[in-house]
Design an enzyme around this catalytic site. Structure first.
Site, PDB file in Angstrom:
ATOM      1  N   VAL A   1     -37.405   5.990  35.715  1.00 44.08           N
ATOM      2  CA  VAL A   1     -37.725   5.193  34.525  1.00 44.08           C
ATOM      3  C   VAL A   1     -39.203   4.846  34.449  1.00 44.08           C
ATOM      4  O   VAL A   1     -39.719   4.521  33.367  1.00 44.08           O
ATOM      5  CB  VAL A   1     -36.880   3.905  34.450  1.00 44.08           C
ATOM      6  CG1 VAL A   1     -35.403   4.229  34.307  1.00 44.08           C
ATOM      7  CG2 VAL A   1     -37.144   2.986  35.636  1.00 44.08           C
TER       8      VAL A   1
ATOM      9  N   SER B   1     -31.668 -11.111  35.482  1.00 45.74           N
ATOM     10  CA  SER B   1     -31.178 -11.799  36.675  1.00 45.74           C
ATOM     11  C   SER B   1     -31.260 -13.294  36.440  1.00 45.74           C
ATOM     12  O   SER B   1     -32.151 -13.769  35.715  1.00 45.74           O
ATOM     13  CB  SER B   1     -32.012 -11.425  37.905  1.00 45.74           C
ATOM     14  OG  SER B   1     -31.729 -12.298  38.994  1.00 45.74           O
TER      15      SER B   1
ATOM     16  N   TYR C   1     -40.125 -10.296  41.577  1.00 51.02           N
ATOM     17  CA  TYR C   1     -38.833  -9.948  40.979  1.00 51.02           C
ATOM     18  C   TYR C   1     -38.461 -10.929  39.875  1.00 51.02           C
ATOM     19  O   TYR C   1     -38.092 -10.527  38.764  1.00 51.02           O
ATOM     20  CB  TYR C   1     -37.763  -9.936  42.069  1.00 51.02           C
ATOM     21  CG  TYR C   1     -36.367  -9.630  41.578  1.00 51.02           C
ATOM     22  CD1 TYR C   1     -35.992  -8.333  41.252  1.00 51.02           C
ATOM     23  CD2 TYR C   1     -35.409 -10.636  41.442  1.00 51.02           C
ATOM     24  CE1 TYR C   1     -34.714  -8.044  40.803  1.00 51.02           C
ATOM     25  CE2 TYR C   1     -34.128 -10.367  41.001  1.00 51.02           C
ATOM     26  CZ  TYR C   1     -33.776  -9.070  40.670  1.00 51.02           C
ATOM     27  OH  TYR C   1     -32.507  -8.800  40.230  1.00 51.02           O
ATOM     28  N   ALA C   2     -38.559 -12.227  40.166  1.00 47.91           N
ATOM     29  CA  ALA C   2     -38.147 -13.250  39.204  1.00 47.91           C
ATOM     30  C   ALA C   2     -38.978 -13.191  37.932  1.00 47.91           C
ATOM     31  O   ALA C   2     -38.448 -13.261  36.817  1.00 47.91           O
ATOM     32  CB  ALA C   2     -38.235 -14.635  39.841  1.00 47.91           C
TER      33      ALA C   2
ATOM     34  N   SER D   1     -40.568 -10.638  36.742  1.00 49.30           N
ATOM     35  CA  SER D   1     -40.268  -9.407  35.996  1.00 49.30           C
ATOM     36  C   SER D   1     -38.995  -9.577  35.176  1.00 49.30           C
ATOM     37  O   SER D   1     -38.900  -9.092  34.042  1.00 49.30           O
ATOM     38  CB  SER D   1     -40.146  -8.213  36.943  1.00 49.30           C
ATOM     39  OG  SER D   1     -38.920  -8.219  37.664  1.00 49.30           O
ATOM     40  N   LYS D   2     -38.017 -10.261  35.734  1.00 49.35           N
ATOM     41  CA  LYS D   2     -36.761 -10.479  35.008  1.00 49.35           C
ATOM     42  C   LYS D   2     -36.931 -11.510  33.898  1.00 49.35           C
ATOM     43  O   LYS D   2     -36.267 -11.428  32.852  1.00 49.35           O
ATOM     44  CB  LYS D   2     -35.666 -10.911  35.980  1.00 49.35           C
ATOM     45  CG  LYS D   2     -35.250  -9.801  36.957  1.00 49.35           C
ATOM     46  CD  LYS D   2     -34.745  -8.558  36.245  1.00 49.35           C
ATOM     47  CE  LYS D   2     -34.157  -7.523  37.201  1.00 49.35           C
ATOM     48  NZ  LYS D   2     -33.618  -6.343  36.494  1.00 49.35           N
TER      49      LYS D   2
END
Length: 242
Positions: A60, A135, A148-149, A151-152
């Site tokens: 992707v 998430s 991560y957080a 990005s979500k």
């Protein structure tokens, strides 16, 4: 679920985890499923044979690969963007390559897929649908999840923005799972995560199929008046930790 007239759904990141479970129940519900994996893996081929479903594979994060894979699809009614990665480190341990990897997969990966799928979605006579998988960490962050957080959180915000831009022709929604028993969870397991799971109101992790069933509803014709929303499926983790 009313999923009539054999609609076609593409599920990115569907060789395992939530994506694979979703593919199974979508097939059982009468949808024509197109599976996706980053590579032509054994898991992807096995699931394709089991479900008698087509599959495509591309990274992707690589726009040209996405373009070349989607160009051969003739019909597409629904996309579920499940593909993503998780790099869990304290902020000071995250280097620029970690940040780029997370955002390339979790944010720009969705952008790449939608860029080449939108022409197919826009030409449908009926309403098309996009469901992005974010998430609960995108709303309720935690130590060690900054990349991560965030990005979500971007995925959640992008979903509401696209819902406004493409209404009423395309419905966009987002599902934010809490802790779910998948291979990704197993790979990042730690005492810190164990303590967080213990704080969930329902006192357990979700099963992948429990998340998949919520996504299936958003895909169905029964879901006709919900757009631009983020639905937390987290067993009460969010309200317990506010």
């Amino acid at each position: 679920m009313d999923l009539k007239d054999k609609k076609t759904i593409l599920i990115t990141g569907s060789s395992r985890g939530i994506g694979a479970e979703l593919a199974k129940i979508c097939k059982d519900s009468g949808l024509k499923v197109i599976l996706h994996g980053r590579a032509k893996s054994k898991e992807l081929i096995t699931l394709s044979k089991k479900l008698e479903a087509d599959y495509i594979f591309f990274d992707v994060t690589k726009e040209l690969e996405v373009k070349n894979a989607l160009i051969n699809i003739q019909k597409l009614n629904i996309i579920v963007n499940c593909a993503g990665i998780n790099i869990s480190k304290p902020f000071e341990a995250l280097d620029i390559r970690d940040w780029q990897a997370v955002y390339n997969a979790n944010v720009f990966g969705i952008v790449n897929v939608l860029r080449y799928a939108l022409p197919l979605l826009k030409k449908n006579k009926s309403i098309s649908k996009v469901i992005n998988v974010a998430s609960v960490k995108g709303t309720y962050s935690a130590v060690g999840r900054a990349a991560y957080a965030s990005s979500k959180a971007a995925v959640i915000n992008m979903t509401s923005s696209l819902a406004k831009e493409f209404a009423p022709k395309i419905i966009f929604n987002c599902v934010s799972p809490g802790f779910t028993s998948t291979q990704m969870t197993e790979q990042t397991w730690s005492k810190r995560i164990e303590d967080q799971v213990d704080s969930i109101l329902l006192q357990r992790m979700a099963k992948p199929e429990e998340i998949a069933k919520v996504i299936l509803f958003l895909c169905s014709d029964e879901c006709s008046y919900i757009t631009g929303q983020n639905i937390n499926v987290d067993g009460g983790f969010g309200i317990k930790n506010v």
